[in-house]
Design a protein around this motif. Structure first.
Motif, PDB file in Angstrom:
ATOM      1  N   ARG A 164       0.829  -1.211   0.000  1.00  0.00           N
ATOM      2  CA  ARG A 164       0.000   0.000   0.000  1.00  0.00           C
ATOM      3  C   ARG A 164       0.860   1.255   0.000  1.00  0.00           C
ATOM      4  NH1 ARG A 164      -3.951  -1.642   4.900  1.00  0.00           N
ATOM      5  NH2 ARG A 164      -2.120  -2.859   5.433  1.00  0.00           N
ATOM      6  N   GLN A 165       2.000   1.194   0.703  1.00  0.00           N
ATOM      7  CA  GLN A 165       2.850   2.371   0.808  1.00  0.00           C
ATOM      8  C   GLN A 165       3.479   2.735  -0.535  1.00  0.00           C
ATOM      9  OE1 GLN A 165       1.200   2.397   3.528  1.00  0.00           O
ATOM     10  NE2 GLN A 165       2.816   3.393   4.718  1.00  0.00           N
ATOM     11  N   THR A 166       3.680   1.733  -1.390  1.00  0.00           N
ATOM     12  CA  THR A 166       4.187   2.016  -2.727  1.00  0.00           C
ATOM     13  C   THR A 166       3.224   2.926  -3.483  1.00  0.00           C
ATOM     14  OG1 THR A 166       5.321  -0.123  -2.837  1.00  0.00           O
ATOM     15  CG2 THR A 166       4.886   0.975  -4.923  1.00  0.00           C
ATOM     16  N   TYR A 167       1.954   2.588  -3.455  1.00  0.00           N
ATOM     17  CA  TYR A 167       0.955   3.373  -4.182  1.00  0.00           C
ATOM     18  C   TYR A 167       0.640   4.680  -3.463  1.00  0.00           C
ATOM     19  CZ  TYR A 167       0.695  -0.938  -6.745  1.00  0.00           C
ATOM     20  OH  TYR A 167       1.036  -2.043  -7.489  1.00  0.00           O
ATOM     21  N   VAL A 225      -6.284  -6.927  -1.041  1.00  0.00           N
ATOM     22  CA  VAL A 225      -7.104  -7.074  -2.244  1.00  0.00           C
ATOM     23  C   VAL A 225      -7.129  -5.819  -3.112  1.00  0.00           C
ATOM     24  CG1 VAL A 225      -8.555  -8.749  -1.071  1.00  0.00           C
ATOM     25  CG2 VAL A 225      -9.273  -6.368  -1.137  1.00  0.00           C
ATOM     26  N   ALA A 226      -6.834  -4.665  -2.538  1.00  0.00           N
ATOM     27  CA  ALA A 226      -6.898  -3.409  -3.308  1.00  0.00           C
ATOM     28  C   ALA A 226      -5.821  -2.449  -2.831  1.00  0.00           C
ATOM     29  CB  ALA A 226      -8.281  -2.784  -3.183  1.00  0.00           C
ATOM     30  N   THR A 274     -14.319   1.311   3.555  1.00  0.00           N
ATOM     31  CA  THR A 274     -15.295   0.231   3.703  1.00  0.00           C
ATOM     32  C   THR A 274     -15.453  -0.593   2.433  1.00  0.00           C
ATOM     33  OG1 THR A 274     -17.126   1.729   3.133  1.00  0.00           O
ATOM     34  CG2 THR A 274     -16.616   1.445   5.468  1.00  0.00           C
ATOM     35  N   LEU A 275     -15.363   0.030   1.259  1.00  0.00           N
ATOM     36  CA  LEU A 275     -15.591  -0.717   0.024  1.00  0.00           C
ATOM     37  C   LEU A 275     -14.482  -1.744  -0.245  1.00  0.00           C
ATOM     38  CD1 LEU A 275     -17.391  -1.302  -2.326  1.00  0.00           C
ATOM     39  CD2 LEU A 275     -16.345   0.589  -3.574  1.00  0.00           C
ATOM     40  N   PRO A 276     -13.182  -1.398  -0.129  1.00  0.00           N
ATOM     41  CA  PRO A 276     -12.165  -2.445  -0.289  1.00  0.00           C
ATOM     42  C   PRO A 276     -12.336  -3.592   0.707  1.00  0.00           C
ATOM     43  CG  PRO A 276     -11.138  -0.277  -0.362  1.00  0.00           C
ATOM     44  CD  PRO A 276     -12.572  -0.058   0.035  1.00  0.00           C
ATOM     45  N   THR A 277     -12.766  -3.268   1.925  1.00  0.00           N
ATOM     46  CA  THR A 277     -12.990  -4.313   2.920  1.00  0.00           C
ATOM     47  C   THR A 277     -14.136  -5.222   2.488  1.00  0.00           C
ATOM     48  OG1 THR A 277     -12.220  -2.860   4.699  1.00  0.00           O
ATOM     49  CG2 THR A 277     -13.527  -4.762   5.346  1.00  0.00           C
TER      50      THR A 277
END
Length: 289
Positions: free
Chosen positions: A15-18, A267-268, A131-134
């Motif tokens: 995640r930190q990359t993005y 997942v995202a 909430t949506l990625p979860t």
């Protein structure tokens, strides 16, 4: 936009990359340490050690799970220990320190040293956007772990907070028969207004469900309740530690339980990194550093 601050992203997962890529739209350059295996952007400067850092830092960004031991930054992709105190020595007075799951002890220490701590996991903007990625992660698990189609599958959602509401809507949209369980009558009424079946938290309807998704961060699926759940049911626990399932008894009974921690990062990661970035930029441009 150039916010003219020296930024260091320390530790974390992909995640930190993005997050770093997103922040390039706001800062001239960004220093990183502790997760640099996949970075290849011109204005991102990966550091092998903190000794390579040639500037004092105004904005420090720590991982969604900042530390597991209270002393080192969480760095699953780094082969060295990265000590929090060593990182703090590279900060300017008044630096803004962003991280996730910051303990009261750590926040107190940061404030005492003249820094400004900010736990982005507790920020309303982050919570809503995350909430949506979860929910999508829960859907992915359900598709992978069940031997039946989700259309028509009886799916229980325990807790109708932000994550529960988004998850319930997503499963309903793919055709599952969704049952919401919540202690509060007002939450049940909101669920019913969305054309969802809603029951008191301890209603026996739960025991007829094929998929059970928990969002409550307390032991709600106790031994006594697990005894009555169908053996072939899939249980997905979205709650943060300590979780909502008696895992020891669930294992003893042979139930399929997936404790899905940090789903957005798995997942995202692109979306999750950008959500963290937007939360940070919103804070910075509304009176942060």
């Amino acid at each position: 936009m150039n916010l003219n601050k020296n930024v260091l992203i320390a530790g974390g997962d992909c995640r930190q990359t993005y997050l770093a890529r997103f922040l390039l739209g706001y800062f001239e350059k960004i220093y990183t340490i502790g997760f640099n295996m996949t970075l290849s952007f011109d204005r991102i400067i990966p550091l092998d050690t903190l000794d390579s850092l040639d500037k004092k830092i105004d904005v420090l960004i720590l991982p969604p799970v900042t530390t597991n031991d209270g002393a080192t930054v969480n760095t699953p992709f780094y082969d060295k220990n990265l000590y929090i105190d060593d990182v703090l020595q590279r900060l300017n007075k008044g630096a803004r320190v962003y991280g996730g799951k910051l303990s009261d002890k750590l926040k107190g220490s940061l404030s005492y040293q003249g820094f400004c701590p900010f736990d982005y996991l507790l920020d309303e903007r982050f919570i809503v956007n995350n909430t949506l990625p979860t929910a999508e992660g829960a859907l992915m698990i359900a598709l992978e772990e069940t031997p039946f189609v989700l259309y028509g599958a009886k799916t229980a959602i325990l807790g109708y907070g932000r994550v529960g509401a988004t998850t319930a809507s997503l499963f309903k949209n793919v055709g599952a028969e969704v049952f919401v369980f919540d202690r509060k009558e007002e939450k049940r009424k909101i669920a019913q207004s969305k054309n969802l079946n809603a029951f008191d938290f301890f209603d026996d309807k739960l025991f007829d469900c094929d998929i059970i998704i928990n969002t409550v961060s307390s032991k709600v699926l106790t031994k006594e309740r697990l005894k009555q759940i169908k053996r072939e049911a899939l249980i997905i626990d979205l709650a943060s530690k300590p979780g909502g399932v008696d895992l020891e008894y669930a294992k003893l009974r042979g139930l399929n339980v997936i404790w899905a921690l940090s789903l957005p990062g798995r997942v995202a990661p692109v979306t999750s990194g950008e959500i963290i970035g937007k939360t940070i930029i919103s804070d910075l441009t509304k009176g942060g550093v």
